[in-house]
Scaffold this active site. Structure first.
Site, mmCIF file in Angstrom:
data_model
loop_
_atom_site.group_PDB
_atom_site.id
_atom_site.type_symbol
_atom_site.label_atom_id
_atom_site.label_comp_id
_atom_site.label_asym_id
_atom_site.label_seq_id
_atom_site.Cartn_x
_atom_site.Cartn_y
_atom_site.Cartn_z
ATOM 1 N N ASP A 72 0.870 -1.176 0.000
ATOM 2 C CA ASP A 72 0.000 0.000 0.000
ATOM 3 C C ASP A 72 0.908 1.226 0.000
ATOM 4 O OD1 ASP A 72 -1.672 2.137 0.464
ATOM 5 O OD2 ASP A 72 -2.662 1.268 2.213
ATOM 6 N N TYR A 166 -5.953 15.444 -9.412
ATOM 7 C CA TYR A 166 -4.969 14.677 -10.165
ATOM 8 C C TYR A 166 -3.943 15.604 -10.806
ATOM 9 C CZ TYR A 166 -3.077 11.374 -13.607
ATOM 10 O OH TYR A 166 -2.240 10.594 -14.360
#
Length: 231
Positions: A72, A166
């Protein structure tokens, strides 16, 4: 004869798996590195996807060396486990590719704080965390090391759809890399950013579900029209 000889260089690639069948950025990077002789360690939050990537790489040649594990990239503890496992197995880390990323639609008015924070974690914190743990190791190595951070053309211009988080994170990666490259230049560690354009990977179908109500062909057509060569 390899174009770039990476024989026995140990490379850690985050996000090595691919969503669905085909070639994602991580799998493609790893395959090209393997062809140049690198020893690969790949991490991915989707272990099954990472294992598919590893099988795909090994199927190309029995000489390709690749191991994968769950990782992760937004978790300090998980990043530590990945880096420690790489060092325990190979004793060094020559190349780090920060490839993890995810886009979510929305401008600042529409996007929730939770989505914004998650975008910061996936796209930007992931780069910081891996550099945080890897750079001290690389600077101790005789030959230093190299870090490649994957940004996006969305960091440089509007690409036809609102995805402000983003775009912001990918722009931040560029400046993060520039500043850190100067800090580590004298320590034999090189940092560079790759800025891919619009690439038709299996991940695009997921983006179409989020941004175009699942109309993949129309979404792909809109993307293609933004590319000078038409695709």
């Amino acid at each position: 004869m390899p174009i770039h000889d990476l024989t026995d260089k140990v490379a850690l690639i985050t996000g090595i798996g691919c969503i669905g069948e085909g070639w994602g950025n991580g799998t493609t990077i790893a395959t090209l590195f393997a062809r140049q002789g690198a020893i690969l360690v790949g991490s991915d939050i989707d272990l099954a996807a990472a294992e598919r990537a590893a099988a795909q790489i090994r199927a190309e040649s029995s000489s390709h060396q690749v191991s994968v594990m769950y990782g992760d990239a937004t978790s300090s503890a998980s990043c530590t486990e990945v880096v420690d496992a790489c060092m325990a197995k190979h004793g060094r880390l020559d190349i780090l590719v920060n490839n993890v990323g995810r886009g979510e639609p929305g401008g600042p008015a529409e996007m929730s704080e939770e989505v914004w924070d998650r975008q910061m974690d996936i796209n930007l914190k992931s780069v910081y965390l891996h550099c945080h743990f890897v750079l001290p190791l690389m600077e101790k190595q005789e030959h230093g090391g190299a870090v490649v951070n994957v940004s996006s053309v969305a960091a440089l211009r509007y690409i036809g759809k609102p995805q402000v988080a983003y775009s912001a994170t990918k722009a931040a990666i560029i400046q993060f890399t520039k500043a850190t490259a100067v800090i580590y230049a004298a320590k034999k560690v090189r940092l560079n950013t790759v800025v891919p354009g619009l690439i038709d990977t299996p991940f695009v179908k997921m983006l179409a579900d989020k941004s175009a109500q699942g109309n993949y062909e129309e979404y792909r057509s809109v993307r293609d029209r933004q590319v000078p060569v038409g695709k």
